[in-house]
Structures are given as C-alpha cells and as structure tokens.
Design an enzyme around this catalytic site. Sequence first.
Site, PDB file in Angstrom:
ATOM      1  N   ASP A  18      -2.038   1.408  14.497  1.00  0.00           N
ATOM      2  CA  ASP A  18      -1.020   2.251  13.874  1.00  0.00           C
ATOM      3  C   ASP A  18       0.367   1.776  14.319  1.00  0.00           C
ATOM      4  O   ASP A  18       1.287   1.611  13.516  1.00  0.00           O
ATOM      5  CB  ASP A  18      -1.273   3.700  14.300  1.00  0.00           C
ATOM      6  CG  ASP A  18      -0.345   4.699  13.610  1.00  0.00           C
ATOM      7  OD1 ASP A  18       0.336   4.303  12.659  1.00  0.00           O
ATOM      8  OD2 ASP A  18      -0.315   5.866  14.037  1.00  0.00           O
ATOM      9  N   HIS A  49      -1.148   1.347 -24.009  1.00  0.00           N
ATOM     10  CA  HIS A  49      -0.932   0.494 -22.824  1.00  0.00           C
ATOM     11  C   HIS A  49      -0.328  -0.844 -23.227  1.00  0.00           C
ATOM     12  O   HIS A  49      -0.803  -1.477 -24.164  1.00  0.00           O
ATOM     13  CB  HIS A  49      -2.255   0.223 -22.104  1.00  0.00           C
ATOM     14  CG  HIS A  49      -2.919   1.466 -21.601  1.00  0.00           C
ATOM     15  ND1 HIS A  49      -4.147   1.449 -20.991  1.00  0.00           N
ATOM     16  CD2 HIS A  49      -2.516   2.771 -21.609  1.00  0.00           C
ATOM     17  CE1 HIS A  49      -4.482   2.687 -20.658  1.00  0.00           C
ATOM     18  NE2 HIS A  49      -3.510   3.508 -21.024  1.00  0.00           N
ATOM     19  N   ASP A  55      -6.531   1.115 -14.959  1.00  0.00           N
ATOM     20  CA  ASP A  55      -5.715   2.268 -15.307  1.00  0.00           C
ATOM     21  C   ASP A  55      -5.472   3.230 -14.142  1.00  0.00           C
ATOM     22  O   ASP A  55      -4.470   3.928 -14.105  1.00  0.00           O
ATOM     23  CB  ASP A  55      -6.363   3.026 -16.477  1.00  0.00           C
ATOM     24  CG  ASP A  55      -6.290   2.200 -17.751  1.00  0.00           C
ATOM     25  OD1 ASP A  55      -5.401   1.328 -17.821  1.00  0.00           O
ATOM     26  OD2 ASP A  55      -7.112   2.407 -18.655  1.00  0.00           O
ATOM     27  N   ASP A  63       0.678  12.022  10.500  1.00  0.00           N
ATOM     28  CA  ASP A  63       0.406  12.482  11.845  1.00  0.00           C
ATOM     29  C   ASP A  63       1.649  12.376  12.707  1.00  0.00           C
ATOM     30  O   ASP A  63       2.361  11.370  12.662  1.00  0.00           O
ATOM     31  CB  ASP A  63      -0.700  11.608  12.444  1.00  0.00           C
ATOM     32  CG  ASP A  63      -1.465  12.367  13.479  1.00  0.00           C
ATOM     33  OD1 ASP A  63      -2.609  12.716  13.208  1.00  0.00           O
ATOM     34  OD2 ASP A  63      -0.897  12.626  14.561  1.00  0.00           O
ATOM     35  N   LEU A 116       1.368  -0.647 -17.073  1.00  0.00           N
ATOM     36  CA  LEU A 116       2.346  -1.034 -16.040  1.00  0.00           C
ATOM     37  C   LEU A 116       2.077  -2.468 -15.605  1.00  0.00           C
ATOM     38  O   LEU A 116       1.010  -2.769 -15.086  1.00  0.00           O
ATOM     39  CB  LEU A 116       2.210  -0.084 -14.838  1.00  0.00           C
ATOM     40  CG  LEU A 116       3.036  -0.400 -13.588  1.00  0.00           C
ATOM     41  CD1 LEU A 116       4.534  -0.306 -13.887  1.00  0.00           C
ATOM     42  CD2 LEU A 116       2.648   0.552 -12.456  1.00  0.00           C
ATOM     43  N   PHE A 176      -2.226   2.739 -15.633  1.00  0.00           N
ATOM     44  CA  PHE A 176      -1.469   1.565 -15.211  1.00  0.00           C
ATOM     45  C   PHE A 176      -1.840   0.283 -15.942  1.00  0.00           C
ATOM     46  O   PHE A 176      -1.319  -0.786 -15.622  1.00  0.00           O
ATOM     47  CB  PHE A 176      -1.526   1.417 -13.699  1.00  0.00           C
ATOM     48  CG  PHE A 176      -0.679   2.468 -12.987  1.00  0.00           C
ATOM     49  CD1 PHE A 176       0.253   3.228 -13.679  1.00  0.00           C
ATOM     50  CD2 PHE A 176      -0.819   2.689 -11.633  1.00  0.00           C
ATOM     51  CE1 PHE A 176       1.022   4.186 -13.047  1.00  0.00           C
ATOM     52  CE2 PHE A 176      -0.050   3.637 -10.976  1.00  0.00           C
ATOM     53  CZ  PHE A 176       0.872   4.393 -11.680  1.00  0.00           C
ATOM     54  N   CYS A 223      -8.789  -4.178 -18.661  1.00  0.00           N
ATOM     55  CA  CYS A 223      -8.708  -2.739 -18.389  1.00  0.00           C
ATOM     56  C   CYS A 223      -9.766  -2.320 -17.384  1.00  0.00           C
ATOM     57  O   CYS A 223      -9.613  -1.314 -16.687  1.00  0.00           O
ATOM     58  CB  CYS A 223      -8.916  -1.940 -19.670  1.00  0.00           C
ATOM     59  SG  CYS A 223      -7.934  -2.535 -21.057  1.00  0.00           S
ATOM     60  N   ASP A 230      16.764  -4.301  14.800  1.00  0.00           N
ATOM     61  CA  ASP A 230      16.614  -5.709  14.411  1.00  0.00           C
ATOM     62  C   ASP A 230      17.408  -5.957  13.128  1.00  0.00           C
ATOM     63  O   ASP A 230      16.842  -6.059  12.044  1.00  0.00           O
ATOM     64  CB  ASP A 230      15.132  -6.033  14.212  1.00  0.00           C
ATOM     65  CG  ASP A 230      14.912  -7.435  13.651  1.00  0.00           C
ATOM     66  OD1 ASP A 230      15.822  -8.279  13.827  1.00  0.00           O
ATOM     67  OD2 ASP A 230      13.860  -7.678  13.046  1.00  0.00           O
ATOM     68  N   ASP A 288       2.693  -0.938  12.700  1.00  0.00           N
ATOM     69  CA  ASP A 288       3.456  -0.694  11.483  1.00  0.00           C
ATOM     70  C   ASP A 288       4.836  -0.115  11.751  1.00  0.00           C
ATOM     71  O   ASP A 288       5.579   0.156  10.818  1.00  0.00           O
ATOM     72  CB  ASP A 288       2.659   0.249  10.578  1.00  0.00           C
ATOM     73  CG  ASP A 288       1.288  -0.328  10.239  1.00  0.00           C
ATOM     74  OD1 ASP A 288       1.186  -1.559  10.142  1.00  0.00           O
ATOM     75  OD2 ASP A 288       0.321   0.435  10.103  1.00  0.00           O
ATOM     76  N   ASP A 296      -0.739  -3.628 -21.889  1.00  0.00           N
ATOM     77  CA  ASP A 296      -1.642  -4.789 -21.755  1.00  0.00           C
ATOM     78  C   ASP A 296      -2.385  -5.079 -23.048  1.00  0.00           C
ATOM     79  O   ASP A 296      -3.030  -6.116 -23.170  1.00  0.00           O
ATOM     80  CB  ASP A 296      -2.598  -4.646 -20.560  1.00  0.00           C
ATOM     81  CG  ASP A 296      -3.579  -3.485 -20.670  1.00  0.00           C
ATOM     82  OD1 ASP A 296      -3.480  -2.703 -21.642  1.00  0.00           O
ATOM     83  OD2 ASP A 296      -4.430  -3.367 -19.767  1.00  0.00           O
TER      84      ASP A 296
END
Lengths: 669, 669
Positions: A187, A473, A352, A179, A411, A408, A651, A132, A190, A475
Amino acid sequence: MRQLLDVTPIATESSDATSASALQRRTYEEVLVMGQSMPLALLRLAPSQAVSVRLDVRGEVEVSALETKQLVPLGVSLPLTQIPERVYLLARTFSDELRDRSLEVTFFNVNNRELTSYKLLLTVLQICLDVDANRDGIVDENNPHKADWKWGADGYGAILLVNSDQDIDYSDDKQDLDDYRINGLLDFKDFSFLVIRRIGPRDLPSGCELRLSVNRETSRRIRIFDELDRSSGHELIGPGRRDATIRDTEQDLVLAVEGLHYPDIDFDGLVKIDLTLSCEHEQVYKDQVMFRVAPWIMTPNTLAPKTVYICRLEDKSNRKLIEELRKIVGKAKAQLEVVPPSSNQGDRWMQDEIEIGYTQAPGKLMYVVLDSPRNRGLDDFPEERLLGPNFGLVTRESRERANKLDSFGNLEVSPPVSVNGVNYPLGRIVFGGTRPEITEDRRRMMKVVRDFLYAQQVQAPIEVFSDWLSVGHIDEFMTFVPAPTAKGFKLILTSADQSYTILKQLESDGYGKAILREGKYFSRGRKADITVSEVLDDKTLARQNRRFQEFINWNREVLKQELGLTEGDIIDLPALFEDDGEGRAETFSPDMVNMIVLGKHLVIPKPYGPKVKGECQFEAYVKRVLEPLGLICHFLDDWEPYFRGRGEVHCGTNTRRVPFAQSWWEAFV
Amino acid sequence: MRQLLDVTPIATESSDATSASALQRRTYEEVLVMGQSMPLALLRLAPSQAVSVRLDVRGEVEVSALETKQLVPLGVSLPLTQIPERVYLLARTFSDELRDRSLEVTFFNVNNRELTSYKLLLTVLQICLDVDANRDGIVDENNPHKADWKWGADGYGAILLVNSDQDIDYSDDKQDLDDYRINGLLDFKDFSFLVIRRIGPRDLPSGCELRLSVNRETSRRIRIFDELDRSSGHELIGPGRRDATIRDTEQDLVLAVEGLHYPDIDFDGLVKIDLTLSCEHEQVYKDQVMFRVAPWIMTPNTLAPKTVYICRLEDKSNRKLIEELRKIVGKAKAQLEVVPPSSNQGDRWMQDEIEIGYTQAPGKLMYVVLDSPRNRGLDDFPEERLLGPNFGLVTRESRERANKLDSFGNLEVSPPVSVNGVNYPLGRIVFGGTRPEITEDRRRMMKVVRDFLYAQQVQAPIEVFSDWLSVGHIDEFMTFVPAPTAKGFKLILTSADQSYTILKQLESDGYGKAILREGKYFSRGRKADITVSEVLDDKTLARQNRRFQEFINWNREVLKQELGLTEGDIIDLPALFEDDGEGRAETFSPDMVNMIVLGKHLVIPKPYGPKVKGECQFEAYVKRVLEPLGLICHFLDDWEPYFRGRGEVHCGTNTRRVPFAQSWWEAFV
C-alpha cells in the site's frame, strides 16, 4: 513591522525605579526564521531625549535598512538622523542553541549618557516543507518550484497518485484509499512524500508550534500520514481533518500522502498543503507545497497489447472463438484472460462494462479500470477480478439511468496527434453522443462520466455522433490501426458507399448471384442468405444507408478537424446498416470496423461477404487496403456468439495495453 | 529431449490386454512454460510396425521441426519418412485451466490400423522474474536486459541500495540492514523490488513448485522479503538462507530486496537471483535477474555545500571561530552544524574521522558517511549524530592499527575530469600514501579502506604521496576550487618556492624586517614572530623546503597525469614547511591550501604573513590569484584552536554537499 513597545518584555531592569529618568533595560525574546527578514521599527523605540543609538549584535545576524538594503554599522554610536527609520533583521543560519543570537539597541542623550536599552534575544529556526518538485522520485530540498506546476520535460511540480488499488485482501471491495491507515508495505508504495525539515535547535522555543493544514476542499481529496517509522502510519490530514500539530522530532519528518480522487469537474487535481510556524499564537512563518493528482489515462490501439479479456459463456457458444482468438493473441505476444461464467453472469459484452487505463507518478505506475455505470452481468467483474495490487478502480455513477451510450464500446482514444500546432502526445479521447439538431429521444453519455473524462485534461476529449446507431457505440463505425506513416496510424471508418461500390462492381462482373451471409441464420431459424443483386435491388435499404452514410460523413469531418487528419489518413471499410424500425442503424452483416487491434494483428469479424472463386470479396478488399500497411488480417467468425447479439468480437473483449513510454507530465505541454 | 517412453504414463488403456499387438493408449501429463519450446523425440515413440503417424492438437500449441522450424501438419496421417526426427512444442499463451491443451500422437501400420497412441495433456504456465532494468523506478515486464548490466544513459540493469541507514530508533547503533525484518515504512523506502509474475492457471499443477535462490556468496550480500501485504515482511533470502519456496498466490508477487554490503575487493556489487519452476523435482524453467549494488560516492569541492560540521570545544577556544565561520557558511547558503563537546570528547578533527558521501538508486538517495578506522574522540559521532533516517553509515576496519594516513583529511575527490579520452564524470578519488623508493617507516592508508575505495569503481582512485608530511594528509598540500574554465576547476598546490619568491621580493623591496606570525605564540609562551630576512637566512629551513618542494612536485606530476591537467590548471599558494625532527614536514605557518571550499566562498586559514602597509602579503597574493576566478577569500584566524594542534580549519570541519545532478549509472560509462 514589529513594535517591541507593544510587547511585554521577558525581563525589565531599572537602575533607579523611582526616578523618571531611570535607565531602563528591557529584554525581549523573538524567533527568526532562517533566510526570512524580520522588520523592526527602530526609531519608534527611541525615547524623546535620545540623539544617538548603538546597535550590538551577537551571533550571525544582519541588520539592514529596509529601503536601501544597506547594512547598518554595528557597535558604534550613530546619530539618530543617520539611522533608517525601519530596519530588518536577517539570519542565514539556524541556531544550534536557543537564544544564541541577540540584538541590543541602546539610546543615548546629548551627553552620551545611556537612556534606554532593548535587548532582543533571538533563536533562528529553519523550517521547510518539501516535495519531489523535480519529479525524480526523490524529495528535493527547498525546490523553488515546490508550490508550482509546469508541464513538459523542463517542467516541475510534485505528483500524487490516487491510491485506487487494493494492495491487501480486504473482506469486501474496499480500496486502499478507503482506509485511514497505511495497510502494509505494498500500500505504502503508492504514496508520495512530504518532508518537514526543521533543523534549528533540537527543541522549539516554548510557545512555538508547527501545524500542517489544508483547506476544506483539499481535505476531501488527500490523506497525509505520519509515524512512518512505525509499521503503519497515523492519519494527520484527511476527510474531516483539516489541520494537525506536528510532533517534535530531532530529525526531518517524512510524511506520506495519497490521493483520494481523480480530477473531476469540481476538482482541478491541484492540492496545496501549508506548514505554519506559530509562536505565542502568532504566525511567524508559512511554507507551502503543491501536488497535482495524476490523471487517469487511456491507451490507444497503437500501444502494444498485454492482456485481452474475454468471457467464457456458460452455453459454450464462444468456446471455439476463444481458442481461435487465443492463437492470434499469442502471435501478438499478448495473453488471453478468460473470465469464467461465474464472474460474467452471462454478460458477454466485456468492452462495454469497463475501460482499462492507467495512472502514473514518478517511479509509480498503476493500471486503473474505469468501471462504466452500465452495470449489467459483468458489474462485479472489475471489483472482483481486476482490482488488486497495482490495479486500481474508479467509477462514475449518478441517479441518471444508464443508456446504451454509457457503455464503453462508445469510448475510445486516438493515437497521438497534432492539430493546428497543438500537440496531443497521449492522443484524444473520443466518445459518442448526439447532434444538436436532434431534439427527440436524444441520448448522450452520462454527464458524470463526460465530466470525468474532460477533467483528466491530458487527452482532451471529442464528442462525436453515435446516437444514430441503435446500440449507439462509436466502435461500430470507427477505429484506429497502426500504420508506417508520419502520423503513425490510420483512422478506419465504415462505409455504406464502399459496400455498394463493391457490390455493384460484382454485379457488373456477373456475380450478382453471389451470396452474402451465406449459410448463416438469424433467430428462429430465419436464413440470412441474400444475393448481391437482391441487396442492390432493395431501394429501402439503399435509402437507409444513404442516410446513415451522411452521419458517418458528419463524424468523418469532425474527426478530420479535431484530430488534424487528411483524407489520406482515412481508410473506408465496407459495411451496410439497416433501420432498426425506430430510425436508428443496426448492422446488416458482421461489422469489420469493430475489430480488435493487437499490434499489427487485427482480429476482424468475419464479414460473410459475397464469394468469387471461393474468396470473400469483403475480406479480399480489406486485405488489399490494410496489408500494405504491414497489418495482418485475421477474420474471426463471431456470427453466433456476438453478431447475433448485436455486437462483434471487439464488443466481447477488452484489452490492457502497455502505457505510453513518455510520462504524461513530460509529454503534455 | 523429452522421452515419453521413459516416463510412467498417468493412464494406460489397452483394447486387449492379452494380445501382443493390442492397441495401447497412454496418457501423460506435462507442464509447458509459455514461450519456451519443449523438445520431443517423436520418432523414438514409434512402434516397429508403424509406417505413419497423426498429430492432433487441442488448444493453442504449435508443433515444429526442431531443425527447420517448419510447422508440422496436424490432423492428417503422415508417412513416418516425412516426419522430422525431433519436434518441439510451443505455446505462446498461458493456460487458464489445468490441462487445457493436449497433443495426441497416433501411429498406424501399413493397413492404416491404429497401433499406439500417446496423449500428452498440457498445462501452460507463465512465470517471470522481473526487476526495474530500465531504471525508471517501476518494475518492468520481462525486460530483455533484466539479467544484464550496461553503463550510461542508454544503459540498463537494476540497482539496489545498501540499506545502511537507520529509519527507526533502535536501542543501539544497529542499522536497518542488520535486521531480518522490514522495520516500518521508512525502512521500506530503501528497498528495490522483484516481481514474480505467475499468471497461468490460478493453481500450479500438483507436484510443481517455484523456488527463489541465490548462490552462497550472494546470500551474504542481500536480503529478500515476502509478505509485503502485511505490515512487516518476512525474510525469504538472506545470510544463511540461500533459497526459499514461493507461496501460492493468485496475483503477481512483489518481493522487496535490500543490499547488505557495498562493493568491495571480494564483491563486485553484482548479485544474481534465480527463479526456478520444478515439477516432480525436475527443473522445468529457470529465470534470472541481476542487481548492481549502488556504490558509495564522494562529493568534490565543486558541488554546493549543504551542511558544515564543526566541534564546539569544551575550552571555548574555537567559540569566536565558530561564529565567524557561521557567517561565511550563511553567505554560502549552507548551514553550520555545531557538534557539542559531549559528542566530540575534545577531538576537534572532524575532517579526519569521517567522509560524507552518498549512494543512489532510481528514485532513492541516501547520504552515507564513511567512518574512518581512526577512532579517536569523535568515534561515536557518526553513529550517534549522523546515522538516522536516510543517512547511512559504512566503515572499514581491520586488525591493523590505524596510522595518521588513515584519517580522512587524507581522502579527497577531484571534480569531474577527462583524461586522455577517458571520462570520470564523478571525478577521481585522491588519497595519500607513500612512494615505492621509501623503504623505512612507510605509512599507507589501511588496505581495507583502500580496497573499499577502489571497489566503488565509479571514482577510480589515485594514490598520491603524503607520507612526507608528519601528519600525512593530502589536504596539507592540495585542494580543488571551482573556476570558470572549461574544466570547471583549478588544482591548488602549496609551494615553498612561491613563499621564497614572495619573501625574496619583499626583502629586495626593503621589507626584510616585516614580521611573519606576528604576535602569535607557540606552546610554553614561545613567541612565533620571525622576520622575512630571518626566514631567508635560515639555510636549514631552505634546504628542508627544497626537499619538501620536490615531493610536492612529484605529486604535481602524478596529478597532472592522472587528472589530465596542464600547468594552466594549477595554482600555487605560498607555504613553508619545516622538518619535524624525523625527516617529515610540518607546517611553518597556517597553511592556506588547507581551506574549506563552499561554492565561491573560500574559508582560508589566516596565514599571518609579513605585512606591507598593514596588508598581509600572503593574503594579498592569494587574493590576486584567486579573486579573478570569482572566488571570495575569507581569511579565518585558526591559529589557537587548530594550527597549534597541527591542523587548520579544514581539518576541524566536514562538509555535506549536494550530490551530483547526474546519476552514477548514467554518468559513468
């Protein structure tokens, strides 16, 4: 250039086997690929006495001069001098029966007597590997861009999802991609598709075979499945299986493909797949397609929230906060999902442990959690409670030991920006690290995580400076809020200077005795109360904050430059820091910038600032600067459950947001 | 309006059971649906001595006045006179535990003594039935248009494919939709999806259940499958199964839906599906979604050809024609697929047995052959050779006996047109019938086929007049060719007048002895040769052709009106007819309009017109009018295998074309 003289004919007939001048008729068999020219060194076939030649063709085959492209006259005897040295054969249609075409080459001597005749029986095959490439969810038919990639709305190139979710309930934390089978229909949703079109005659000529292959590197990145007409599917290509013979079928063969890895430092996300037609072990034709594995994408604060996750603590210390937060979340048309103590092991720092993003292919959308290498009490939460149908998981870990910057809360991602004419329509990832001039005790985010973030490409990351903070962090000093401006957002930064400005004004207005952190306690019953004048008189605190303010200012300049912002795009919120005893900053009061942004609803840590006529002057200031943007400030008391643990409500939560309306392959150019 | 007094409380507590004035505390349990107001007749609960009331709420629940929408103050005693008669309860967030909210209503007498207390324990559920209403291939989350339909690029509404193909090799001609199972992964690709989102607490309160249901009519039109996490799927809804209980799951439940019928006279293509939450057999909430079943769409001559189908005849009479045709098809970048005698039973009329169209949903495209009720030698061909993976089949038959007008040489479709401001972006279907003024021996296309064509809606059919022809097919007098004009095409009509004009000119130029149908034979060795003057002198033939020309003219006016054409959009090609002895027209010579259009390549029946200086004057005329449009005329001799059987090469072939680039749901408004 095919040399019939070098090949054994399938039949030889001789008018007089004993005579040297005997007429020889040799018959050969060949496979032509539809639309693909086959060169033939015609004059090399001519016996020495030959002066003329006649070409006879049966069926739809063209014979042209290789250089001039002109058609060679058929069915008439032509002097050898008029024949191009090299010709090519071309068929534009496939054979519906084996050997339904032929080319006969007959050479004559000066007396016009037949000397030698070569008969080439031809079968024309049509093979084609399709994907595609125009990204409409439907496999195209021989799209000219099927082995190529172009970004943008007018772009092309097929896309593959990393099948990182868990569509059936495995006994363990296994993901679908672990798998080597297709596990049920969910499944299968996807997967992307490959189609092998082989129309030609129903059977390949004997000695011919079709093979699908990838290079060793690609075999580690994808799996390809056949036999989709059964209920499961059988792995053709995958780790350890680089090539496979394609079974004979009468119809187009649909294969399913899944990605196994997101792009990373050693994988640009592009995978190439070859289809080869070989006859008698000689490669006759090769077709190729390409997929790009879809990147993992983060969602900025400007996208609508769907679900806010928070841990319920065993000691019930955040019970009231949860109920207050639930009301705000409801107003923001989102949902609060409370993670019970059994799934958090007392680890409240939901921000986090994970970052919730998504991945996307045409007609496919999957939320994907990036699990940080932090791995504290919430370590099992993403596997146990997020991973599931259409909710994938990816993690990056290494032998390095995680430090605080690997959480995180360090992040984030900006809203869409344009920087010096370069568009970042999905925003830019921002994470915190150290500064080059800092040489001792440097902390950065783990390399494998940084490499992963950069490799996603579409949200070109920026590394800023967060190592000056004890917790480290980003944040704690920055966030983004939506705003009705051309850019659509404002950057919010903490500002010690702003705090001092407000406090000095209060003192000069006669409110020096107003109390910050009123009625609150630190550990071991230590009272937190402090007056405005006491704060202002603390020279050490002032000096520390001047230093920390410099770090914030450094980040301010980096962010202005990397996100294309002006001073007008930035709002300063008051906050004070104090030294943690090791030269790094800890928050002095609940840190308002460390807020949750839910549409226009802001869940802001209640700052416990000095009050004038019952009104907190920090809250008043924040409302004054944010409400004109249409934002609604909810000041939430997080002192006990979060602030005292060196974090804030941000947080302690995580937010799943609606993905970008525009697909990444169209947006990013 | 909920009446707590009419319901048995789950607990009753009395301070003094013997006293009439005893304080009563009654506890009830209720389910709230997230975001859905629950009315409560508050004042109806008040005992006679009550003068004031206090409302206490636990958790995220709002209490508002039904009329004014104003929030009712909580936690304070209010005079009954200040309480609105009717209030409603609203929760915006789901419960993460059963009974995590409550409303307590306490009434007081004049002495402020508690009289009665009602406690309502609340569990808030979030349920939602979702479809891909924005048509991007991904199921939305509570799209406001999920139960609605709007055509156009800015439209909405979910789409369902009729699963009319055959993705696995059944032992018979069964189609995927005949099976109450999902047959493998390829079959699954043709399904659309429904998602039942039930987030609330992991378990429904006891006594509550979710049911999916459709009306009786809809249950005949679709199948809905559950358990997609297994390899197959289990039928929940389908013919004979109007409703089903939804199993408990911890996650969103994905269901697969397939269409069983194309729109038809008794089915507008719209199907509604309900999700009902009932607690203690009382309906608490209903959600609804809608799908439109995708129509079957025809492809006009202006779309690029992919495959041309032709029968190989046992007697080899069309062997040469096949090879000639294959060369033209190759030039048109299409493929010729030759159907062997075993699959055609000597029936050469490939055009008449089938019409190849397609159907489409977001990310799904399926070729679909409409099998005519004609059912001659090619009857089994579509089932045996076309029906397969991604190639569906539909047919309409009735007890009526098929007549010649039921052959699909009588069914064509125009290129896209605009008629008096109404756009037909996918063109209009054209088929032949009779005229009202004809009362005897009338023939029309079978009603069930006409009904089917009209019901597809997007290519609004036009019934023209073909009953004047013996064979009765519109392809004998009309076709469409691409043209570099604003409209993009020209309508080609046969013209007896045009024939006479050419022939008269030839005679007056001294070519009266030129021969038509030169060297050709009819049955029993009857020579077909006839001179220009002989044709012109035949008064009977002239009279017959004047009459037939009137019928063509009648159609010309209908087509001009219904397709919005002017005279400049029409090209006349010469053709003569003769009476078949029963007042209907038969072709006099090979009928050039009955051509195959393959891009700019036209495969035209070789007309065997009168020659001047070796050049056929009919061919010369056709080239003169068509070549300026960029068209390439290939005159193919179809006299023996087709013309003598009362058809032409067009009647002997069928063409599968590339679908429209624009989707029907976006194009049609």
